[in-house]
Enzyme design. Sequence first.
Site, PDB file in Angstrom:
ATOM      1  N   LYS A  42       0.851  -1.199   0.208  1.00 26.65           N
ATOM      2  CA  LYS A  42       0.048  -0.197  -0.201  1.00 26.65           C
ATOM      3  C   LYS A  42       0.238   1.498   0.186  1.00 26.65           C
ATOM      4  O   LYS A  42       1.562   1.444   0.827  1.00 26.65           O
ATOM      5  CB  LYS A  42      -1.224   0.171   1.346  1.00 26.65           C
ATOM      6  CG  LYS A  42      -1.718   1.856   1.357  1.00 26.65           C
ATOM      7  CD  LYS A  42      -2.453   1.205   2.539  1.00 26.65           C
ATOM      8  CE  LYS A  42      -3.196   2.619   2.849  1.00 26.65           C
ATOM      9  NZ  LYS A  42      -4.099   2.721   3.918  1.00 26.65           N
ATOM     10  N   ASP A  48      -2.551  10.483   3.631  1.00 24.95           N
ATOM     11  CA  ASP A  48      -3.752   9.888   3.632  1.00 24.95           C
ATOM     12  C   ASP A  48      -4.730  10.767   4.666  1.00 24.95           C
ATOM     13  O   ASP A  48      -5.144  11.068   5.838  1.00 24.95           O
ATOM     14  CB  ASP A  48      -4.205   8.112   4.508  1.00 24.95           C
ATOM     15  CG  ASP A  48      -5.373   7.928   4.432  1.00 24.95           C
ATOM     16  OD1 ASP A  48      -6.474   8.612   3.662  1.00 24.95           O
ATOM     17  OD2 ASP A  48      -5.876   6.614   5.301  1.00 24.95           O
ATOM     18  N   LYS A  80     -10.174  13.103   7.542  1.00 23.18           N
ATOM     19  CA  LYS A  80      -9.518  12.824   9.023  1.00 23.18           C
ATOM     20  C   LYS A  80     -10.033  13.788  10.193  1.00 23.18           C
ATOM     21  O   LYS A  80      -9.696  14.903   9.587  1.00 23.18           O
ATOM     22  CB  LYS A  80      -9.038  12.394   9.344  1.00 23.18           C
ATOM     23  CG  LYS A  80      -8.295  10.967   8.270  1.00 23.18           C
ATOM     24  CD  LYS A  80      -6.742   9.929   8.550  1.00 23.18           C
ATOM     25  CE  LYS A  80      -6.689   8.952   7.906  1.00 23.18           C
ATOM     26  NZ  LYS A  80      -7.349   7.733   8.668  1.00 23.18           N
ATOM     27  N   ASP A 136       0.983   6.350   5.719  1.00 27.13           N
ATOM     28  CA  ASP A 136       0.410   5.054   5.538  1.00 27.13           C
ATOM     29  C   ASP A 136       1.322   4.575   3.790  1.00 27.13           C
ATOM     30  O   ASP A 136       0.148   3.615   3.234  1.00 27.13           O
ATOM     31  CB  ASP A 136      -0.759   6.203   4.687  1.00 27.13           C
ATOM     32  CG  ASP A 136      -1.612   5.140   4.909  1.00 27.13           C
ATOM     33  OD1 ASP A 136      -2.030   4.645   5.515  1.00 27.13           O
ATOM     34  OD2 ASP A 136      -3.173   5.385   4.320  1.00 27.13           O
ATOM     35  N   ASP A 163     -12.090   7.387   3.762  1.00 20.09           N
ATOM     36  CA  ASP A 163     -11.007   6.916   4.193  1.00 20.09           C
ATOM     37  C   ASP A 163     -10.008   5.051   4.256  1.00 20.09           C
ATOM     38  O   ASP A 163      -9.393   5.167   4.737  1.00 20.09           O
ATOM     39  CB  ASP A 163     -11.357   7.155   5.748  1.00 20.09           C
ATOM     40  CG  ASP A 163      -9.967   7.768   6.614  1.00 20.09           C
ATOM     41  OD1 ASP A 163      -9.024   7.792   6.033  1.00 20.09           O
ATOM     42  OD2 ASP A 163     -10.122   7.363   7.712  1.00 20.09           O
ATOM     43  N   GLU A 175      -9.825   3.558   1.674  1.00 17.40           N
ATOM     44  CA  GLU A 175      -9.172   3.753   0.074  1.00 17.40           C
ATOM     45  C   GLU A 175      -7.787   2.810   0.121  1.00 17.40           C
ATOM     46  O   GLU A 175      -7.513   2.924  -0.762  1.00 17.40           O
ATOM     47  CB  GLU A 175      -8.434   5.206   0.831  1.00 17.40           C
ATOM     48  CG  GLU A 175      -6.629   5.143   0.982  1.00 17.40           C
ATOM     49  CD  GLU A 175      -7.151   5.734   2.344  1.00 17.40           C
ATOM     50  OE1 GLU A 175      -7.560   5.445   3.364  1.00 17.40           O
ATOM     51  OE2 GLU A 175      -5.545   4.996   3.004  1.00 17.40           O
ATOM     52  N   ARG A 204      -7.684  -0.235   0.957  1.00 19.36           N
ATOM     53  CA  ARG A 204      -8.956  -2.232   0.030  1.00 19.36           C
ATOM     54  C   ARG A 204      -8.536  -1.641  -1.191  1.00 19.36           C
ATOM     55  O   ARG A 204      -8.457  -2.238  -1.947  1.00 19.36           O
ATOM     56  CB  ARG A 204      -9.504  -2.251   1.350  1.00 19.36           C
ATOM     57  CG  ARG A 204     -10.267  -1.088   1.215  1.00 19.36           C
ATOM     58  CD  ARG A 204     -11.323  -1.447   2.347  1.00 19.36           C
ATOM     59  NE  ARG A 204     -11.431  -1.344   3.820  1.00 19.36           N
ATOM     60  CZ  ARG A 204     -11.594  -1.729   4.736  1.00 19.36           C
ATOM     61  NH1 ARG A 204     -12.291  -1.829   4.774  1.00 19.36           N
ATOM     62  NH2 ARG A 204     -11.375  -1.127   6.212  1.00 19.36           N
TER      63      ARG A 204
HETATM   64  N1  BES Z   1      -4.259   4.468   6.442  1.00 21.72           N
HETATM   65  C1  BES Z   1      -5.164   4.584   7.442  1.00 21.72           C
HETATM   66  C2  BES Z   1      -5.408   3.409   8.358  1.00 21.72           C
HETATM   67  C3  BES Z   1      -4.334   3.435   9.952  1.00 21.72           C
HETATM   68  C4  BES Z   1      -5.110   4.460  11.002  1.00 21.72           C
HETATM   69  C5  BES Z   1      -3.107   3.574  10.001  1.00 21.72           C
HETATM   70  C6  BES Z   1      -3.624   4.749  12.119  1.00 21.72           C
HETATM   71  C7  BES Z   1      -2.509   3.469  10.425  1.00 21.72           C
HETATM   72  C8  BES Z   1      -2.683   4.444  11.188  1.00 21.72           C
HETATM   73  C9  BES Z   1      -6.445   3.364   6.511  1.00 21.72           C
HETATM   74  O1  BES Z   1      -6.263   4.153   5.774  1.00 21.72           O
HETATM   75  C10 BES Z   1      -8.399   3.762   7.113  1.00 21.72           C
HETATM   76  O2  BES Z   1      -8.695   5.172   6.869  1.00 21.72           O
HETATM   77  N2  BES Z   1      -8.079   3.346   7.660  1.00 21.72           N
HETATM   78  C11 BES Z   1     -10.293   3.395   8.650  1.00 21.72           C
HETATM   79  C12 BES Z   1     -10.412   2.444   7.712  1.00 21.72           C
HETATM   80  C13 BES Z   1     -12.363   2.446   8.590  1.00 21.72           C
HETATM   81  C14 BES Z   1     -12.609   4.233   7.621  1.00 21.72           C
HETATM   82  C15 BES Z   1     -13.196   1.193   8.301  1.00 21.72           C
HETATM   83  C16 BES Z   1      -9.825   3.167  10.291  1.00 21.72           C
HETATM   84  O3  BES Z   1      -9.155   2.214  10.778  1.00 21.72           O
HETATM   85  O4  BES Z   1     -10.357   3.789  11.233  1.00 21.72           O
HETATM   86 ZN    ZN Z   2      -5.059   5.039   4.650  1.00 20.25          ZN
HETATM   87 MN    MN Z   3      -7.702   5.918   4.940  1.00 21.98          MN
END
Ligand code: BES
Ligand code: ZN
Ligand code: MN
Length: 507
Positions: A275, A280, A287, A298, A357, A359, A361
Amino acid sequence: MEYSARSGSLEKQRSQCIVVPVFKNNEMSAQAKKLDAASQGQIRKILNRGDIRGKSGQSLLLHDVRNINAQRVLIVGLGDRESIDTTRFINAVRTVITRIKPLSITNMICCLTDVPCGDKSISWKTLRQVEQFENGFYQYLDMKGKSAADVETAGNTGNTLARIDFFTSDRSTMKEIKNGINRGSALAEGLALAKDIANTPANICTPAYLAEQAVQLASRFESIEASVLEEKDMEEMGMGAFLSVSQGSEQPGKLVILHYRGTDDSVKPHAIVGKGITFDTGGISLKPGAGMHEMIYDMCGAASVLGTLATIARQALAINVVGVLAAAENMPSGVASRPGDIVNTLSGQTVEILNTDAEGRLVLCDALTCIEKFEPVSVIDIATLTGGCVVALGRVATGLFCNDDQLARQLSEAGEDTYDRVWRLPIWEEYQPQLASAFADMANVGGREASSITAACFLARFTKKYRWAHLDIAGTGFQGSGSNKGSTGRPIPLLTQYLDDRAAETE
Ligand code: BES
Ligand code: ZN
Ligand code: MN
């Protein structure tokens, strides 16, 4: 840092510091005994004062010990001699690093190679020491205003250590030590490359920058070739999910494909897919501001792909590997995707984007479909995918999700061996209904519960044609804030070990 193997009489070695182990209740190691004998019992006498008890984590620095040519002797505790495991061995090395960092020394002799550590070989103990030392002395200084040597402010410890010799009392093990140094140096080089790239802020580290890094890596190694799919290529192919992420950014998305050729072309490759979200923001599902800066990390998965390829290319591993970087920036804008948008993936399945968010996947699913054509023996994706994984496993274990028990076992073993550990979580069918969508084949989010698992379940729908594992490194790939802020380079040690093991199987 320069490393070499050394043997001879320890007390005669000219060095600024000798590191010697002691065990529980100050039981002396062979090397400690040597120094003690030369010093006519001075070491024993000091140990008996009780300032150190030989426990793991303890250390004691001595200066000008009688009849010993080295200026300093650093005694490190390792605890009970019979039960030293990987964790304790590595902690001892870390203790050494903490103690020597403030010292004004340029060279050192380290006697930890003879310490018994389960069934671990001398080569392993040397490799892990090189890895830990390089990790301990790593600094990201590219963004400092002055040259590295001048800066003694934040970050730069002004360290002068330039040479470490691994001592062995048994000359016949010198070759094994050298082998460990070579493997450790190759790994350290890959780790440093990945850390530098991951630490680079998002105004510089864009998808185009990641692609450029891949091209540069390919120009350094004849065994590596890089090609870049541009947005128009991806449009033609039908990667609607990937493009829905990159469309909101001024920075065009790139799908980078690297080929490492270490053996005959007819041998099917292993694939590693990273990834590479260079920043992000969350997109329209923005966020919160606090902590958002962490999202420069990210793209740690993509950086680990580059670092792993650099390591195995340096070692000329006899294996073929396809590396993929799914590089895009996730921004909110007038042309960004909206919650509720429905997109076509390369696989033909449609996705309702309920949260922009989620993204990672979306870029990964198209990358994972795209590599089917290489008929990979195994596919591992590496992603800072979910905050839920940090909640579940913290910063110790990487989350492992896998559709093949043998592959899961191989990865777990490689993780244990390298102290770059993973913990398996389920991707059972029972979780799949959480991804149900009213209009599309699936939604891109599965709600609050088990969010790391439903993220993996989403990817599982695109990886049915091969043996696949997903590593969620949201907790382990980087440390977001504080004095230790920075990329860890994980899971490069695990991935290189996994590939090393596969290459050894086919020999
Ligand atoms: N890049 C983030 C996940 C992340 C969060 C990595 C904190 C490292 C530290 C990912 O893209 C994300 O935003 N995931 C969301 C998914 C949700 C919207 C289903 C999450 O984990 O909150
Ligand atoms: Zn992310
Ligand atoms: Mn995200």
